[in-house]
Design an enzyme around this catalytic site. Structure first.
Site, short mmCIF file in Angstrom:
data_model
loop_
_atom_site.label_atom_id
_atom_site.label_comp_id
_atom_site.label_asym_id
_atom_site.label_seq_id
_atom_site.Cartn_x
_atom_site.Cartn_y
_atom_site.Cartn_z
N LYS A 13 34.45 25.54 -47.79
CA LYS A 13 34.86 25.61 -46.55
C LYS A 13 33.93 24.52 -45.87
O LYS A 13 33.85 23.94 -44.45
CB LYS A 13 33.86 27.44 -45.33
CG LYS A 13 34.52 28.83 -45.77
CD LYS A 13 33.64 29.49 -45.28
CE LYS A 13 32.57 29.52 -46.28
NZ LYS A 13 32.35 30.72 -47.28
N ARG A 85 31.41 37.28 -39.44
CA ARG A 85 30.86 37.22 -40.73
C ARG A 85 31.13 38.91 -40.78
O ARG A 85 31.39 39.64 -41.55
CB ARG A 85 29.70 37.30 -41.01
CG ARG A 85 30.02 36.08 -42.27
CD ARG A 85 28.19 35.71 -43.14
NE ARG A 85 28.38 35.20 -43.84
CZ ARG A 85 28.24 34.65 -44.51
NH1 ARG A 85 28.52 32.73 -43.55
NH2 ARG A 85 28.42 33.13 -45.77
N ARG A 124 27.41 23.79 -58.52
CA ARG A 124 26.85 23.53 -56.93
C ARG A 124 25.72 22.46 -56.24
O ARG A 124 24.16 23.45 -57.31
CB ARG A 124 26.96 23.60 -55.99
CG ARG A 124 26.57 23.39 -53.95
CD ARG A 124 26.94 24.28 -53.10
NE ARG A 124 27.10 25.57 -53.17
CZ ARG A 124 27.46 26.16 -52.43
NH1 ARG A 124 27.50 26.14 -51.50
NH2 ARG A 124 26.69 27.47 -52.44
N ARG A 157 21.28 25.21 -54.47
CA ARG A 157 19.71 26.44 -53.33
C ARG A 157 19.29 27.88 -54.09
O ARG A 157 19.81 28.20 -55.02
CB ARG A 157 21.65 26.94 -52.67
CG ARG A 157 22.02 26.07 -51.24
CD ARG A 157 23.01 26.05 -50.42
NE ARG A 157 23.96 27.53 -50.81
CZ ARG A 157 24.37 28.11 -49.71
NH1 ARG A 157 25.35 26.78 -49.45
NH2 ARG A 157 24.65 29.11 -49.86
N ARG A 168 26.99 38.19 -53.27
CA ARG A 168 26.98 37.84 -51.79
C ARG A 168 28.47 37.99 -51.87
O ARG A 168 29.40 38.15 -50.60
CB ARG A 168 27.19 36.26 -51.71
CG ARG A 168 25.43 35.32 -51.39
CD ARG A 168 25.48 34.14 -52.15
NE ARG A 168 25.90 33.04 -51.39
CZ ARG A 168 25.81 31.73 -51.41
NH1 ARG A 168 25.76 31.78 -53.08
NH2 ARG A 168 26.65 31.68 -50.90
P1 AP5 Z 1 31.78 24.71 -50.17
O1 AP5 Z 1 32.34 23.77 -49.51
O2 AP5 Z 1 29.83 24.23 -50.09
O3 AP5 Z 1 31.70 26.49 -50.14
P2 AP5 Z 1 31.59 27.45 -48.94
O4 AP5 Z 1 32.67 27.91 -49.09
O5 AP5 Z 1 30.81 26.70 -47.64
O6 AP5 Z 1 30.79 28.25 -49.77
P3 AP5 Z 1 28.80 28.65 -49.31
O7 AP5 Z 1 28.41 29.19 -50.67
O8 AP5 Z 1 27.89 28.21 -48.46
O9 AP5 Z 1 28.99 29.33 -48.08
P4 AP5 Z 1 28.41 31.29 -48.08
O10 AP5 Z 1 29.25 31.89 -46.78
O11 AP5 Z 1 28.17 31.98 -49.30
O12 AP5 Z 1 27.25 30.52 -47.71
P5 AP5 Z 1 26.71 30.36 -45.91
O13 AP5 Z 1 25.72 28.64 -46.53
O14 AP5 Z 1 28.05 30.13 -45.15
O15 AP5 Z 1 31.67 24.38 -51.84
C1 AP5 Z 1 31.16 24.69 -53.13
C2 AP5 Z 1 31.07 24.14 -54.24
O16 AP5 Z 1 32.40 24.05 -54.97
C3 AP5 Z 1 30.84 22.48 -53.84
O17 AP5 Z 1 29.92 21.94 -55.06
C4 AP5 Z 1 31.76 21.87 -53.79
O18 AP5 Z 1 31.82 20.11 -54.35
C5 AP5 Z 1 32.61 22.35 -54.78
N1 AP5 Z 1 34.34 22.44 -54.38
C6 AP5 Z 1 34.39 22.62 -52.98
N2 AP5 Z 1 36.04 22.77 -53.30
C7 AP5 Z 1 36.88 22.83 -54.02
C8 AP5 Z 1 37.73 22.54 -54.79
N3 AP5 Z 1 38.90 22.85 -53.89
N4 AP5 Z 1 37.96 22.48 -56.08
C9 AP5 Z 1 36.96 22.04 -56.35
N5 AP5 Z 1 35.08 22.56 -56.19
C10 AP5 Z 1 35.17 22.60 -55.07
O19 AP5 Z 1 25.67 31.35 -45.52
C11 AP5 Z 1 24.35 31.29 -46.47
C12 AP5 Z 1 23.44 32.60 -46.06
O20 AP5 Z 1 22.81 33.32 -44.83
C13 AP5 Z 1 24.63 33.73 -46.11
O21 AP5 Z 1 24.46 34.84 -47.31
C14 AP5 Z 1 23.56 34.57 -45.40
O22 AP5 Z 1 22.19 35.66 -45.94
C15 AP5 Z 1 23.57 33.53 -44.12
N6 AP5 Z 1 25.10 34.17 -43.04
C16 AP5 Z 1 25.06 32.59 -42.47
N7 AP5 Z 1 25.75 33.46 -41.76
C17 AP5 Z 1 25.94 34.46 -41.44
C18 AP5 Z 1 26.13 35.10 -40.40
N8 AP5 Z 1 27.30 34.55 -39.62
N9 AP5 Z 1 25.82 35.86 -39.75
C19 AP5 Z 1 25.23 36.92 -41.00
N10 AP5 Z 1 24.33 35.87 -42.02
C20 AP5 Z 1 24.66 34.65 -42.10
#
Ligand code: AP5
Length: 213
Positions: A13, A85, A124, A157, A168
């Site tokens: 994402k 979410r 990552r 991370r 997660r």
């Molecule tokens: P990346 O692009 O970093 O993936 P992502 O989908 O953004 O993953 P996240 O882990 O950041 O998502 P998440 O939703 O769990 O965490 P968030 O930060 O929102 O890609 C991942 C890896 O794969 C990278 O190494 C990349 O290079 C590689 N890659 C990408 N595309 C690829 C492809 N096509 N092929 C191969 N490799 C690829 O949230 C973190 C925490 O914050 C949550 O757990 C929660 O505690 C809190 N939080 C955030 N938002 C909320 C909310 N709205 N409500 C409550 N808590 C929240």
């Protein structure tokens, strides 16, 4: 352009939202990035969020809703990455957009299997200074373990350990899949196959999203 980005942890994402934001000149709002910045600065929000994030749980809805509303008031074009979410957040977002006379164009679902995301996330690495995201297999830094942009040592991370990632993923299935169903009923969901190479996913997204420009 007003978009939501959905997908399991590690679906890509953040990677794709950054490209779309640049290509179509829209603001990328990542709630995960906002929280991580608060944690690294040691703000009140960061102190509340740190332990919850490290466990892989969700930060309470009222905190997230307040944060996002503040941003939406200022913006006419945006990608919300990582929000809403929960159904509670989705209903709050609906009410807020209505108040502001704004409407979501589409909700993009980047679809990837659990095994693929676990593999991606274990490789990552992120720059703790500028936030650039790397992957030790698919997107390596030019110089070993150093950020291409600012030279800082890249790190894993705290919530990227395998057991936390699997937790997660469960949280995503239980809380966020019902939100995706909610937008599906409203005919807003566009699904892309996130198992393709990064460039292929980007190409597919650009083609689909041009119509909302
Ligand atoms: P990346 O692009 O970093 O993936 P992502 O989908 O953004 O993953 P996240 O882990 O950041 O998502 P998440 O939703 O769990 O965490 P968030 O930060 O929102 O890609 C991942 C890896 O794969 C990278 O190494 C990349 O290079 C590689 N890659 C990408 N595309 C690829 C492809 N096509 N092929 C191969 N490799 C690829 O949230 C973190 C925490 O914050 C949550 O757990 C929660 O505690 C809190 N939080 C955030 N938002 C909320 C909310 N709205 N409500 C409550 N808590 C929240």
């Amino acid at each position: 352009m007003k978009l939501l980005f959905f997908g399991p942890p590690g679906a890509g994402k953040g990677t794709q939202a950054k490209m779309v934001a640049e290509e179509f000149d829209v603001e990328h709002i990542s709630t995960g990035d906002i929280l991580r910045e608060a944690v690294s600065k040691g703000t009140e929000l960061g102190k509340k969020a740190k332990a919850i994030m490290d466990r892989g749980d969700l930060v309470p809805d009222e905190i997230m809703n307040g944060l996002v509303k503040e941003k939406l008031i200022e913006l006419d074009s945006f990608i919300l990455d990582g929000y809403p979410r929960t159904l509670e957040q989705a209903l709050f977002l609906d009410r807020t957009l209505k108040e502001l006379n704004k409407e979501i164009d589409a909700a993009v679902l980047i679809d990837v299997s659990e095994e693929e995301v676990v593999k991606r996330i274990s490789n990552r690495r992120v720059c703790p200074k500028c936030g650039k995201v790397y992957n030790l297999i698919t997107l390596k830094p030019k110089e070993d373990e150093k950020c291409d942009v600012c030279g800082t040592k890249i790190v894993q991370r705290d919530d990227d350990k395998e057991e936390v990632v699997r937790g997660r993923y469960k949280v995503y299935k239980a809380n966020t899949e019902p939100v995706i169903e909610y937008y599906r009923k409203n005919n807003k969901i566009i699904t892309v196959n996130g198992a393709q190479d990064v460039e292929e996913v980007t190409k597919e997204l650009f083609n689909i999203l041009r119509r909302f420009k």
